[in-house]
Design a protein around this motif. Structure first.
Motif, PDB file in Angstrom:
ATOM      1  N   ALA A 191     -19.453 -30.749  -4.912  1.00  0.00           N
ATOM      2  CA  ALA A 191     -18.357 -30.781  -4.317  1.00  0.00           C
ATOM      3  C   ALA A 191     -17.412 -31.284  -4.857  1.00  0.00           C
ATOM      4  N   THR A 192     -17.518 -32.619  -5.441  1.00  0.00           N
ATOM      5  CA  THR A 192     -16.697 -33.286  -6.282  1.00  0.00           C
ATOM      6  C   THR A 192     -17.652 -33.955  -7.442  1.00  0.00           C
ATOM      7  N   ASP A 193     -17.134 -34.595  -8.334  1.00  0.00           N
ATOM      8  CA  ASP A 193     -18.051 -35.394  -9.372  1.00  0.00           C
ATOM      9  C   ASP A 193     -19.126 -36.504  -8.897  1.00  0.00           C
ATOM     10  N   GLU A 194     -18.753 -36.648  -7.633  1.00  0.00           N
ATOM     11  CA  GLU A 194     -19.650 -37.850  -7.096  1.00  0.00           C
ATOM     12  C   GLU A 194     -20.313 -37.167  -5.781  1.00  0.00           C
ATOM     13  N   THR A 195     -19.987 -35.998  -5.274  1.00  0.00           N
ATOM     14  CA  THR A 195     -20.536 -35.644  -4.123  1.00  0.00           C
ATOM     15  C   THR A 195     -21.277 -34.159  -4.244  1.00  0.00           C
ATOM     16  N   PHE A 196     -22.699 -34.190  -4.206  1.00  0.00           N
ATOM     17  CA  PHE A 196     -23.509 -32.770  -4.386  1.00  0.00           C
ATOM     18  C   PHE A 196     -24.531 -32.731  -3.560  1.00  0.00           C
ATOM     19  N   CYS A 197     -25.280 -31.657  -3.505  1.00  0.00           N
ATOM     20  CA  CYS A 197     -26.516 -31.482  -3.018  1.00  0.00           C
ATOM     21  C   CYS A 197     -27.466 -30.900  -4.113  1.00  0.00           C
ATOM     22  N   SER A 198     -28.721 -30.826  -3.490  1.00  0.00           N
ATOM     23  CA  SER A 198     -29.530 -30.078  -4.766  1.00  0.00           C
ATOM     24  C   SER A 198     -30.529 -29.180  -3.904  1.00  0.00           C
ATOM     25  N   SER A 199     -31.093 -28.309  -4.542  1.00  0.00           N
ATOM     26  CA  SER A 199     -31.991 -27.057  -4.088  1.00  0.00           C
ATOM     27  C   SER A 199     -33.320 -27.814  -4.319  1.00  0.00           C
ATOM     28  N   ARG A 200     -34.138 -26.919  -3.794  1.00  0.00           N
ATOM     29  CA  ARG A 200     -35.857 -27.261  -4.125  1.00  0.00           C
ATOM     30  C   ARG A 200     -35.908 -27.207  -5.428  1.00  0.00           C
ATOM     31  N   GLU A 201     -37.234 -27.520  -6.031  1.00  0.00           N
ATOM     32  CA  GLU A 201     -37.374 -27.692  -7.460  1.00  0.00           C
ATOM     33  C   GLU A 201     -38.435 -26.209  -7.731  1.00  0.00           C
ATOM     34  N   PHE A 202     -37.940 -25.886  -8.717  1.00  0.00           N
ATOM     35  CA  PHE A 202     -38.636 -24.621  -9.380  1.00  0.00           C
ATOM     36  C   PHE A 202     -39.398 -25.051 -11.005  1.00  0.00           C
ATOM     37  N   SER A 203     -40.296 -24.373 -11.100  1.00  0.00           N
ATOM     38  CA  SER A 203     -41.129 -24.289 -12.271  1.00  0.00           C
ATOM     39  C   SER A 203     -40.242 -24.189 -13.549  1.00  0.00           C
ATOM     40  N   ASP A 204     -39.507 -23.073 -13.447  1.00  0.00           N
ATOM     41  CA  ASP A 204     -38.639 -23.034 -14.679  1.00  0.00           C
ATOM     42  C   ASP A 204     -37.297 -22.355 -14.069  1.00  0.00           C
ATOM     43  N   GLU A 205     -36.440 -22.260 -15.373  1.00  0.00           N
ATOM     44  CA  GLU A 205     -35.139 -21.749 -15.276  1.00  0.00           C
ATOM     45  C   GLU A 205     -35.210 -20.274 -14.393  1.00  0.00           C
ATOM     46  N   GLN A 206     -35.929 -19.520 -14.972  1.00  0.00           N
ATOM     47  CA  GLN A 206     -35.957 -18.046 -14.509  1.00  0.00           C
ATOM     48  C   GLN A 206     -36.323 -17.985 -13.081  1.00  0.00           C
ATOM     49  N   GLU A 207     -37.137 -18.857 -12.447  1.00  0.00           N
ATOM     50  CA  GLU A 207     -37.599 -19.193 -11.353  1.00  0.00           C
ATOM     51  C   GLU A 207     -36.128 -19.349 -10.357  1.00  0.00           C
ATOM     52  N   ALA A 208     -35.430 -20.585 -11.165  1.00  0.00           N
ATOM     53  CA  ALA A 208     -34.480 -20.857 -10.378  1.00  0.00           C
ATOM     54  C   ALA A 208     -33.282 -19.749 -10.214  1.00  0.00           C
ATOM     55  N   HIS A 209     -32.981 -19.068 -11.251  1.00  0.00           N
ATOM     56  CA  HIS A 209     -31.897 -18.083 -11.226  1.00  0.00           C
ATOM     57  C   HIS A 209     -32.529 -16.798 -10.174  1.00  0.00           C
ATOM     58  N   SER A 210     -33.804 -16.634 -10.196  1.00  0.00           N
ATOM     59  CA  SER A 210     -34.231 -15.623  -9.088  1.00  0.00           C
ATOM     60  C   SER A 210     -33.906 -16.115  -7.965  1.00  0.00           C
ATOM     61  N   TRP A 211     -34.272 -17.180  -7.575  1.00  0.00           N
ATOM     62  CA  TRP A 211     -34.243 -17.753  -6.229  1.00  0.00           C
ATOM     63  C   TRP A 211     -32.710 -17.729  -5.919  1.00  0.00           C
ATOM     64  N   LEU A 212     -31.632 -17.883  -6.682  1.00  0.00           N
ATOM     65  CA  LEU A 212     -30.148 -17.886  -6.596  1.00  0.00           C
ATOM     66  C   LEU A 212     -29.738 -16.423  -6.394  1.00  0.00           C
ATOM     67  N   SER A 213     -30.448 -15.793  -7.105  1.00  0.00           N
ATOM     68  CA  SER A 213     -29.968 -14.211  -6.897  1.00  0.00           C
ATOM     69  C   SER A 213     -30.395 -13.737  -5.584  1.00  0.00           C
ATOM     70  N   MET A 214     -31.665 -14.022  -5.055  1.00  0.00           N
ATOM     71  CA  MET A 214     -32.122 -13.716  -3.525  1.00  0.00           C
ATOM     72  C   MET A 214     -31.281 -14.281  -2.655  1.00  0.00           C
ATOM     73  N   GLN A 215     -30.517 -15.292  -2.758  1.00  0.00           N
ATOM     74  CA  GLN A 215     -29.916 -16.082  -1.691  1.00  0.00           C
ATOM     75  C   GLN A 215     -28.591 -15.568  -1.628  1.00  0.00           C
ATOM     76  N   ILE A 216     -28.061 -15.023  -2.879  1.00  0.00           N
ATOM     77  CA  ILE A 216     -26.659 -14.217  -2.979  1.00  0.00           C
ATOM     78  C   ILE A 216     -26.791 -12.910  -2.125  1.00  0.00           C
TER      79      ILE A 216
END
Length: 74
Positions: A37-62
């Protein structure tokens, strides 16, 4: 909420502008999304085994949000 990508990994919704990055953990090499949200304020997603899995998850959320009419396009 309407979200538009204005630059690579920088998004605007009606209320906020935010940045997101993929962060790699040093201890187990897993990755997660960090949404700033700012340089100091953020939130994080769950962990993924690799970047491809992370991108797939984001695509499904969208896609789910798009189906409900809350996001126009990324």
């Amino acid at each position: 909420m309407i979200i538009i990508e204005v630059k690579k990994n920088k998004f605007v919704n009606i209320d906020n502008m935010f940045k997101m990055d993929i962060i790699r953990k040093d201890d187990n090499n897993k990755v997660y999304w960090r949404f700033y949200a700012t340089d100091e304020t953020f939130c994080s997603s769950r962990e993924f085994s690799d970047e491809q899995e992370a991108h797939s998850w984001l695509s499904m959320q969208i896609a789910r949000a798009q189906g409900s009419g809350e996001i126009i396009s990324l």
